[in-house]
Design a protein around this motif. Structure first.
Motif, PDB file in Angstrom:
ATOM      1  N   ARG A   1       0.846  -1.177   0.000  1.00 22.10           N
ATOM      2  CA  ARG A   1       0.000   0.000   0.000  1.00 22.10           C
ATOM      3  C   ARG A   1       0.885   1.230   0.000  1.00 22.10           C
ATOM      4  NH1 ARG A   1      -4.502   2.036   3.412  1.00 22.10           N
ATOM      5  NH2 ARG A   1      -3.235   1.701   5.265  1.00 22.10           N
TER       6      ARG A   1
ATOM      7  N   ASN B   1      -2.748   0.163  -4.017  1.00 23.12           N
ATOM      8  CA  ASN B   1      -2.981  -1.037  -3.222  1.00 23.12           C
ATOM      9  C   ASN B   1      -2.776  -2.178  -4.203  1.00 23.12           C
ATOM     10  OD1 ASN B   1      -3.802  -2.986  -1.456  1.00 23.12           O
ATOM     11  ND2 ASN B   1      -5.984  -2.484  -1.571  1.00 23.12           N
TER      12      ASN B   1
ATOM     13  N   TYR C   1       1.557  -5.835   3.545  1.00 21.45           N
ATOM     14  CA  TYR C   1       0.657  -6.510   4.478  1.00 21.45           C
ATOM     15  C   TYR C   1       0.540  -7.981   4.128  1.00 21.45           C
ATOM     16  CZ  TYR C   1      -2.816  -5.571   0.772  1.00 21.45           C
ATOM     17  OH  TYR C   1      -3.483  -5.485  -0.416  1.00 21.45           O
TER      18      TYR C   1
HETATM   19  C1  LIG Z   1      -6.284  -3.597  -0.804  1.00 19.09           C
HETATM   20  O1  LIG Z   1      -6.752  -4.566  -1.724  1.00 19.09           O
HETATM   21  C2  LIG Z   1      -7.204  -5.740  -1.111  1.00 19.09           C
HETATM   22  C3  LIG Z   1      -7.580  -6.710  -2.215  1.00 19.09           C
HETATM   23  O2  LIG Z   1      -7.787  -6.050  -3.399  1.00 19.09           O
HETATM   24  C4  LIG Z   1      -8.364  -5.429  -0.225  1.00 19.09           C
HETATM   25  O3  LIG Z   1      -8.813  -6.612   0.395  1.00 19.09           O
HETATM   26  C5  LIG Z   1      -7.923  -4.459   0.837  1.00 19.09           C
HETATM   27  O4  LIG Z   1      -8.988  -4.087   1.622  1.00 19.09           O
HETATM   28  C6  LIG Z   1      -7.336  -3.220   0.175  1.00 19.09           C
HETATM   29  N1  LIG Z   1      -6.771  -2.387   1.223  1.00 19.09           N
HETATM   30  C7  LIG Z   1      -7.010  -1.114   1.289  1.00 19.09           C
HETATM   31  C8  LIG Z   1      -6.423  -0.383   2.420  1.00 19.09           C
HETATM   32  O5  LIG Z   1      -7.699  -0.571   0.469  1.00 19.09           O
END
Ligand SMILES: *[C@@H]1O[C@H](CO)[C@@H](O)[C@H](O)[C@H]1NC(C)=O
Ligand SMILES: *[C@@H]1O[C@H](CO)[C@@H](O)[C@H](O)[C@H]1NC(C)=O
Ligand SMILES: *[C@@H]1O[C@H](CO)[C@@H](O)[C@H](O)[C@H]1NC(C)=O
Ligand SMILES: *[C@@H]1O[C@H](CO)[C@@H](O)[C@H](O)[C@H]1NC(C)=O
Ligand SMILES: *[C@@H]1O[C@H](CO)[C@@H](O)[C@H](O)[C@H]1NC(C)=O
Ligand SMILES: *[C@@H]1O[C@H](CO)[C@@H](O)[C@H](O)[C@H]1NC(C)=O
Length: 828
Positions: A372, A389, A411
């Motif tokens: 991220r 992301n 992450y």
């Molecule tokens: C980033 O992407 C993942 C999968 O696409 C999603 O599950 C997650 O919530 C996203 N995180 C943010 C902070 O947007």
């Protein structure tokens, strides 16, 4: 043997002997029984001397000639001589001694001459060898199934003699040895049965080897058979990670009941699938139980195995147990990510390409699910804007201008890492002072640099394969964290024979240095192709060649130079070295109009490659010469054209060369009807194209005044001319002469002035024919033409008239009829 015609019983006897003769003897009729061979020793040490004696009993050797039989020897097939003497009881004895016997197995044949050939009558075998070698490395293993003790050893050197090997054992040092077991032939192991063993107490074991020359014994092995008992491997029951957020595991295991009564010591080993080597945990005691061990990575699959042996003994390990896999639990990634960026201003904002490296295994703490990029630090209650992301390790985004910081994190299933602050510094700092690269193996390059005077925090190395097709390797970069380093090894996606452009950026506290660049190969070889030659131009003695450089992927190294080779069928191959930066070359000093074969060789530090050859033929003339020739021809042609046009257009000039000739068709003569048609033609003078003269007019040139004179002169002279063709003008007027062109045509006009005339005007004779062609093509037409045009001029070519006139067919015609009269013109 028997002579011819021997008695039947003898033949039968011989046949029996033939059947019984030992294999290996080739002769027939030998009576082996009639001699006996004795050797000193049947087995001797290799290289020692032997003696043998052969005793021939005459009475047994039937058919042997009378007299002393001659005894000789064969050592295998090699003839030897012995010392022969009479023996007791009418025997004949031969003694043989061989100083050195080198063969392991030898046959000594005793031979007697019989019917003129040597016959083998006795044999003895002698073996030579060494005492047996000492057996070594005796080791034993107790099988807990049948409690048999299996021992192995290494045989000593071969003595080349039959050898007996046995495993001896004894319960006490002084006790008599018993044979434990005997190996099968060709084997180095045997098993001592349980009944000969004494468990839990030491006993001695050793191997003996015996042959005819001696006995050898191995070192004695003193063991308690239980110490060498081979245990069954343990069983891994379960593995747990305990408790969460630590790097420890608990493993439980059990031993087979057969080994349950022993004191055991075990060891555990483990590794990840990527690891080549095992980590070992030693000193695990007990029969069963659990083991706790720490120091594992989070979120990682491990493979475990265990083995045991008797604690008190230096005995044998059991086999490794059946393996078991376990994946440790995950934790949020830790550590900072290596990041690298490039920025580009775009419409009040800034385009950023951010690249980063995946965290190392030790910091990933599990499987990274994504990354991220946010525009601000995370604070409680405030979620900054996320610009990326992604699962990729790069991201393009725009940020407001003057936004110099972004935050990067990774992450996994267990959580998100702490942020890595990336300061988007401008690339305007000091560059490196120097940069070079050296190969280290085929797939890596050492990059060395000389730092700028400003101390650097870190360095970023970027490399790209140079290719004619556009391509970009976004992962081909690395961060050198050590600001004092002056070299770094790059080994990601480096291929041999490919050119890499390497850039090194120093990172300073407040800026990124402008990059230094270098091109390098990890290994060079000869180019895959040489360039294709094209002929640009060719001349009499030179040829200009050009080529396009080979695609960079096929160069396989830095082209150091080209070599152009050329040769014709007779000369030696010539060559010239051309700088690699050039792409054309002119071969000089070629022979004109000659066939040459030309090829080019491209060279790198790793070798050279020849191209296909080009055949060329030099011209006969040079371009300049051809141009000159062409121009000359054109000039000549143009001149000719101009001349022709002039003749066509300009009447005066035309007149000069081709005066207009009155058309005889319009002549008043044409209306004349001759009284009598009679061609004026001398036989044999008719020429092709020569118009038959039909009219001859004789005129008085000085018409006005001298006409009567003329008239007076000729009438008398011309009776031979047919009257109708001669038209004698009467007193003619000057006007009539002036308008001659318009006058009725005269085929021939002979104008004469009488030399006898009182005026003394030079009498000239003018001749003309309107039939132009024959006249013009005559080699000497000038006298007539010029005469015509210079009619007004008083001076004439005196005396020059006679010969041309006589040669001229027309006038010849005249002459036929009045030769004498022509002579009379001579006074002119
Ligand atoms: C980033 O992407 C993942 C999968 O696409 C999603 O599950 C997650 O919530 C996203 N995180 C943010 C902070 O947007
Ligand atoms: C003896 O030798 C001769 C010739 O060498 C041969 O012809 C003859 O058959 C031999 N006799 C016997 C009995 O072998
Ligand atoms: C044994 O070897 C020696 C030297 O190598 C040689 O001179 C001799 O003739 C050999 N003897 C036999 C019986 O082959
Ligand atoms: C005996 O065994 C040891 C270890 O097992 C080995 O290193 C050695 O080479 C062996 N000796 C011979 C003569 O093979
Ligand atoms: C353990 O994992 C390795 C590698 O993933 C695999 O090859 C092996 O079969 C696994 N063994 C067991 C017992 O599951
Ligand atoms: C190329 O050709 C030249 C002349 O024929 C020859 O001398 C040279 O060895 C060749 N080079 C290679 C690499 O084959």
């Amino acid at each position: 043997m028997a002579r011819r015609g021997a008695r039947t019983p003898l033949l039968l006897w011989l046949s029996l002997l033939l059947l019984l003769r030992p294999s290996g003897t080739q002769q027939s009729g030998a009576e082996l029984d009639c001699a006996s061979v004795a050797v000193g020793a049947p087995v001797v040490p290799m290289g020692s001397a032997i003696t043998a004696s052969c005793t021939v009993r005459r009475e047994r050797c039937r058919g042997l000639e009378d007299g002393r039989p001659r005894i000789s020897w064969l050592l295998d097939s090699e003839p030897m001589a012995g010392k022969q003497h009479h023996g007791t009881g009418g025997t004949e004895v031969s003694e043989l001694s061989v100083p050195q016997l080198n063969r392991t197995q030898t046959k000594l044949w005793c031979c007697v001459e019989w019917n003129g050939t040597k016959q083998r009558v006795g044999v003895a075998e002698v073996r030579a060898g060494y005492p047996p070698g000492k057996p070594s490395n005796l080791s034993c293993l107790l099988d807990l199934g049948d409690y048999g003790l299996t021992c192995r050893w290494q045989q000593g050197t071969d003595g080349h003699l039959p050898t007996n090997v046995t495993l001896k054992c004894t319960i006490r040092s002084r006790a008599p040895a018993v044979t434990g077991c005997t190996p099968r032939k060709g084997h180095n192991q045997c098993t001592v049965p349980r009944r000969l063993l004494q468990l839990y107490r030491p006993m001695e074991l050793w191997v003996t080897a015996t042959n005819a020359l001696g006995t050898a014994e191995s070192e004695r092995l003193r063991i308690d058979p239980m110490d060498v008992a081979k245990l069954d491997p343990p069983t891994l029951q379960s593995i747990h990670s305990v408790p969460p957020q630590t790097d420890c595991i608990i493993l439980s295991w059990t031993m087979s009941p057969r080994n349950a009564h022993m004191e055991l010591r075990c060891e555990l080993r483990y590794r990840t699938p990527e690891d080549p080597s095992w980590a070992v945990v030693t000193g695990i005691a007990g029969h069963a139980g659990t083991v706790q061990h720490c120091g594992f990575l989070f979120g990682m699959l491990y493979h475990f195995q265990m083995r045991c042996r008797r604690d008190s003994a230096r005995g044998y390990w059991s086999e490794w147990s059946v393996g078991r896999n376990h994946t440790t639990h995950e934790k949020a990634p830790t550590g900072k990510l290596d990041a690298w960026w490039s920025t580009r201003p775009a419409a009040g904002r800034m385009e950023v390409q951010l690249r980063w490296k995946a965290p190392r295994r030790q910091e990933a703490n599990g499987r990274v699910l994504g990354y991220r990029v946010v525009l601000g630090p995370r604070r409680r209650g405030r979620e900054p804007q996320t610009v990326c992301n992604t699962t990729d390790t790069q991201c393009d985004f725009t940020v407001p201008a003057r936004m110099w910081k972004v935050y990067l994190s990774a992450y996994n299933a267990a959580g998100e890492s702490a942020e890595t602050e990336v300061i988007l510094l401008e690339r305007k700092g000091q560059p490196l002072a120097g940069l070079w690269a050296v190969p280290r193996g085929e797939r890596s390059l050492w990059v060395h640099w000389e730092a700028a005077p400003v101390p650097a925090v870190a360095y970023v190395l970027e490399w790209q394969q140079v290719s004619s097709e556009p391509g970009h390797c976004s992962t081909c970069w690395q961060l050198e964290h050590n600001g004092t380093a002056t070299a770094a090894l790059i080994q990601d996606s480096i291929e041999p024979f490919q050119r890499y452009d390497i850039s090194v950026y120093p990172l300073y506290k407040d800026a990124v240095g402008t990059p230094a660049h270098i091109a390098a190969y990890s290994k060079q070889k000869a180019p895959s192709h040489a360039p294709k030659l094209h002929l640009k131009s060719i001349g009499k003695s030179q040829a200009e060649l050009s080529w396009e450089p080979v695609a960079v992927e096929l160069q396989n190294g830095f082209i150091t130079h080209y070599t152009v080779f050329w040769a014709n069928s007779t000369t030696e191959v010539s060559n010239a070295v051309v700088n690699s930066s050039l792409s054309s070359f002119t071969i000089q000093d070629l022979k004109p109009s000659t066939l040459y074969k030309v090829h080019i060789m491209a060279s790198t530090a790793g070798g050279s490659t020849n191209g296909t050859s080009l055949t060329l033929v030099t011209t006969v003339l040079d371009d300049i010469e051809i141009q000159f020739l062409f121009l000359t021809l054109v000039l000549v042609f143009v001149l000719l054209i101009v001349l022709l046009i002039c003749f066509q257009k300009n009447g005066r000039v035309k007149q000069q060369f081709w005066p207009s000739v009155p058309d005889p068709a319009n002549s008043s003569l044409g209306t004349w009807v001759p009284a009598e048609q009679e061609p004026l033609q001398a036989p044999g003078v008719k020429e092709p194209g020569l118009v038959t003269i039909s009219t001859v007019t004789v005129l008085d040139k000085a018409a006005g005044k001298q006409a009567p004179t003329w008239g007076k002169e000729f009438p008398a002279e011309l009776p031979a001319l047919p009257q109708p063709y001669v038209r004698q003008h009467g007193p003619s007027t000057p006007q009539a002469n002036a308008g001659l062109g318009a006058e009725p045509v005269q085929y021939v006009q002979v104008v004469g002035g009488s030399s006898l005339g009182p005026q003394h005007v030079a009498p000239c004779l003018y001749l003309r024919s309107s039939s132009t062609q024959p006249l013009l093509s005559d080699p000497s037409p000038e006298p007539y033409e010029n005469l015509w045009f210079r009619r007004a001029a008083p001076s004439c070519a005196r005396g020059s008239l006679e010969e041309p006139l006589l040669d001229f067919p027309l006038l010849r015609g005249l002459r036929v009829n009045g030769a004498e009269e022509l002579h009379d013109f001579q006074p002119c």
